[in-house]
Design a protein around this motif. Structure first.
Motif, PDB file in Angstrom:
ATOM      1  N   LEU A  76       0.850  -1.182   0.000  1.00 25.73           N
ATOM      2  CA  LEU A  76       0.000   0.000   0.000  1.00 25.73           C
ATOM      3  C   LEU A  76       0.890   1.238   0.000  1.00 25.73           C
ATOM      4  CD1 LEU A  76      -2.247  -1.036   3.032  1.00 25.73           C
ATOM      5  CD2 LEU A  76      -2.680  -1.537   0.636  1.00 25.73           C
ATOM      6  N   ALA A  77       0.547   2.236  -0.807  1.00 27.36           N
ATOM      7  CA  ALA A  77       1.266   3.510  -0.811  1.00 27.36           C
ATOM      8  C   ALA A  77       0.471   4.481   0.051  1.00 27.36           C
ATOM      9  CB  ALA A  77       1.408   4.034  -2.227  1.00 27.36           C
ATOM     10  N   VAL A  78       1.022   4.855   1.194  1.00 26.66           N
ATOM     11  CA  VAL A  78       0.339   5.696   2.164  1.00 26.66           C
ATOM     12  C   VAL A  78       1.069   7.035   2.263  1.00 26.66           C
ATOM     13  CG1 VAL A  78      -0.346   5.852   4.582  1.00 26.66           C
ATOM     14  CG2 VAL A  78      -0.400   3.656   3.441  1.00 26.66           C
ATOM     15  N   VAL A  79       0.302   8.134   2.265  1.00 28.04           N
ATOM     16  CA  VAL A  79       0.884   9.477   2.327  1.00 28.04           C
ATOM     17  C   VAL A  79       0.751  10.024   3.745  1.00 28.04           C
ATOM     18  CG1 VAL A  79       0.733  11.824   1.425  1.00 28.04           C
ATOM     19  CG2 VAL A  79       0.317   9.895  -0.094  1.00 28.04           C
ATOM     20  N   VAL A  80       1.896  10.474   4.297  1.00 33.05           N
ATOM     21  CA  VAL A  80       1.930  11.093   5.631  1.00 33.05           C
ATOM     22  C   VAL A  80       2.739  12.385   5.540  1.00 33.05           C
ATOM     23  CG1 VAL A  80       1.672   8.953   6.957  1.00 33.05           C
ATOM     24  CG2 VAL A  80       3.939   9.711   6.311  1.00 33.05           C
ATOM     25  N   PRO A  81       2.550  13.303   6.489  1.00 35.99           N
ATOM     26  CA  PRO A  81       3.321  14.552   6.463  1.00 35.99           C
ATOM     27  C   PRO A  81       4.827  14.287   6.549  1.00 35.99           C
ATOM     28  CG  PRO A  81       1.522  14.709   8.034  1.00 35.99           C
ATOM     29  CD  PRO A  81       1.578  13.284   7.580  1.00 35.99           C
ATOM     30  N   ALA A  93      -3.162   6.946   8.694  1.00 33.63           N
ATOM     31  CA  ALA A  93      -3.105   7.002   7.235  1.00 33.63           C
ATOM     32  C   ALA A  93      -3.375   5.625   6.623  1.00 33.63           C
ATOM     33  CB  ALA A  93      -1.743   7.532   6.777  1.00 33.63           C
ATOM     34  N   ILE A  94      -2.875   4.573   7.266  1.00 32.02           N
ATOM     35  CA  ILE A  94      -3.138   3.207   6.799  1.00 32.02           C
ATOM     36  C   ILE A  94      -4.636   2.923   6.893  1.00 32.02           C
ATOM     37  CG2 ILE A  94      -2.797   0.750   7.317  1.00 32.02           C
ATOM     38  CD1 ILE A  94       0.070   1.556   8.286  1.00 32.02           C
ATOM     39  N   ARG A  95      -5.237   3.280   8.014  1.00 26.17           N
ATOM     40  CA  ARG A  95      -6.673   3.062   8.214  1.00 26.17           C
ATOM     41  C   ARG A  95      -7.481   3.795   7.139  1.00 26.17           C
ATOM     42  NH1 ARG A  95      -8.246   4.956  13.713  1.00 26.17           N
ATOM     43  NH2 ARG A  95      -7.247   3.028  14.311  1.00 26.17           N
ATOM     44  N   ARG A  96      -7.137   5.067   6.889  1.00 26.07           N
ATOM     45  CA  ARG A  96      -7.835   5.858   5.862  1.00 26.07           C
ATOM     46  C   ARG A  96      -7.700   5.224   4.486  1.00 26.07           C
ATOM     47  NH1 ARG A  96      -5.806  10.249   8.264  1.00 26.07           N
ATOM     48  NH2 ARG A  96      -4.052  10.309   6.846  1.00 26.07           N
ATOM     49  N   HIS A  97      -6.474   4.810   4.158  1.00 27.75           N
ATOM     50  CA  HIS A  97      -6.205   4.221   2.842  1.00 27.75           C
ATOM     51  C   HIS A  97      -7.023   2.941   2.634  1.00 27.75           C
ATOM     52  CE1 HIS A  97      -3.796   3.278  -0.733  1.00 27.75           C
ATOM     53  NE2 HIS A  97      -3.867   2.034  -0.311  1.00 27.75           N
ATOM     54  N   VAL A 111     -13.273  -3.507   9.226  1.00 25.09           N
ATOM     55  CA  VAL A 111     -12.008  -3.967   9.780  1.00 25.09           C
ATOM     56  C   VAL A 111     -11.955  -3.570  11.247  1.00 25.09           C
ATOM     57  CG1 VAL A 111      -9.500  -3.736   9.649  1.00 25.09           C
ATOM     58  CG2 VAL A 111     -10.858  -3.718   7.548  1.00 25.09           C
ATOM     59  N   SER A 112     -11.603  -4.517  12.090  1.00 26.06           N
ATOM     60  CA  SER A 112     -11.404  -4.222  13.500  1.00 26.06           C
ATOM     61  C   SER A 112      -9.945  -3.788  13.662  1.00 26.06           C
ATOM     62  CB  SER A 112     -11.689  -5.448  14.364  1.00 26.06           C
ATOM     63  OG  SER A 112     -11.247  -5.209  15.680  1.00 26.06           O
ATOM     64  N   TRP A 113      -9.737  -2.477  13.695  1.00 30.09           N
ATOM     65  CA  TRP A 113      -8.375  -1.959  13.786  1.00 30.09           C
ATOM     66  C   TRP A 113      -7.749  -2.289  15.138  1.00 30.09           C
ATOM     67  CZ3 TRP A 113      -5.833  -1.111   9.625  1.00 30.09           C
ATOM     68  CH2 TRP A 113      -6.550  -0.841   8.458  1.00 30.09           C
ATOM     69  N   ARG A 114      -8.559  -2.393  16.156  1.00 30.35           N
ATOM     70  CA  ARG A 114      -8.033  -2.797  17.462  1.00 30.35           C
ATOM     71  C   ARG A 114      -7.413  -4.194  17.349  1.00 30.35           C
ATOM     72  NH1 ARG A 114     -11.375  -3.456  23.106  1.00 30.35           N
ATOM     73  NH2 ARG A 114      -9.559  -4.004  24.336  1.00 30.35           N
ATOM     74  N   TYR A 115      -8.098  -5.091  16.655  1.00 31.41           N
ATOM     75  CA  TYR A 115      -7.575  -6.442  16.433  1.00 31.41           C
ATOM     76  C   TYR A 115      -6.282  -6.389  15.612  1.00 31.41           C
ATOM     77  CZ  TYR A 115      -6.963 -11.100  14.543  1.00 31.41           C
ATOM     78  OH  TYR A 115      -6.414 -12.297  14.170  1.00 31.41           O
ATOM     79  N   VAL A 116      -6.290  -5.587  14.560  1.00 33.69           N
ATOM     80  CA  VAL A 116      -5.102  -5.488  13.695  1.00 33.69           C
ATOM     81  C   VAL A 116      -3.893  -5.048  14.501  1.00 33.69           C
ATOM     82  CG1 VAL A 116      -4.054  -4.222  11.759  1.00 33.69           C
ATOM     83  CG2 VAL A 116      -6.399  -5.060  11.574  1.00 33.69           C
ATOM     84  N   TRP A 117      -4.034  -3.984  15.307  1.00 37.47           N
ATOM     85  CA  TRP A 117      -2.879  -3.470  16.043  1.00 37.47           C
ATOM     86  C   TRP A 117      -2.481  -4.379  17.209  1.00 37.47           C
ATOM     87  CZ3 TRP A 117      -1.203  -1.080  12.346  1.00 37.47           C
ATOM     88  CH2 TRP A 117      -1.893  -0.120  11.643  1.00 37.47           C
ATOM     89  N   ARG A 118      -3.416  -5.216  17.703  1.00 41.07           N
ATOM     90  CA  ARG A 118      -3.055  -6.188  18.745  1.00 41.07           C
ATOM     91  C   ARG A 118      -2.385  -7.413  18.147  1.00 41.07           C
ATOM     92  NH1 ARG A 118      -7.574  -8.447  21.886  1.00 41.07           N
ATOM     93  NH2 ARG A 118      -8.787  -7.868  20.079  1.00 41.07           N
ATOM     94  N   THR A 119      -2.638  -7.690  16.873  1.00 43.64           N
ATOM     95  CA  THR A 119      -2.140  -8.904  16.238  1.00 43.64           C
ATOM     96  C   THR A 119      -0.846  -8.687  15.457  1.00 43.64           C
ATOM     97  OG1 THR A 119      -4.438  -9.589  16.009  1.00 43.64           O
ATOM     98  CG2 THR A 119      -2.831 -10.831  14.744  1.00 43.64           C
TER      99      THR A 119
END
Length: 159
Positions: A76-81, A93-97, A111-119
């Motif tokens: 994934l190509a993600v844009v951040v400052p 930014a990953i979540r938005r993308h 998508v359960s982002w809590r699950y993603v960041w715990r896993t």
């Protein structure tokens, strides 16, 4: 001379459009304009104002693209400052993308982002991006750097 004549309509009332028709005309016009602009031509159809702003910031050197490699190998190509971006900003930014991509593909999956960041951890080279408040620059993350999702292993003394 009437107001209609001054507006260039030749004395007749302008055609009334429904909301849906107006959205369609506006979207088509915006797509044509963005397609003609060399800086904006690679933006997807149905682009959001946030994406346009990110693309402009990227072209002006105010933002950077971070390549995020998912566990399945998709990139994934993600844009951040460019300046002052944190690990938390990268995660947002990953979540938005991902959310925008799924909406464009009309996938109703949530998508359960809590699950993603715990896993999964985010890794850059051999460094684990643990602290959401840490600056990306502290890890050496620059434009076009790669960050990987790596499955978390249970550490001793943690549940």
């Amino acid at each position: 001379m009437s107001t209609a004549d001054e507006a260039g309509t030749g004395g007749r009332e302008p055609e009334a459009l429904s909301h849906e028709e107006l959205l369609e005309v506006t979207g088509a016009t915006l797509a044509d304009l963005l397609g003609c602009d060399p800086l904006m031509s690679d933006l997807p159809r149905g682009v959001t104002p946030e994406e346009v702003g990110a693309q402009v910031a990227l072209e002006q050197g105010q933002s950077m693209t971070v390549r995020v490699v998912r566990a399945d190998g998709e990139e994934l190509a993600v844009v951040v400052p460019q300046r002052g971006a944190t690990v938390g900003d990268l995660k947002s930014a990953i979540r938005r993308h991902v959310t925008l991509t799924m909406a464009r593909d009309r996938r109703p999956v949530t998508v359960s982002w809590r699950y993603v960041w715990r896993t999964y951890w985010l890794y850059h080279d051999v460094q684990k991006l643990k602290d959401d408040g840490a600056l990306l620059a502290e890890f050496g993350i620059r434009n076009k750097s790669k960050v990987k999702f790596v499955k978390r292993l249970h550490e001793k003394g943690t549940p």
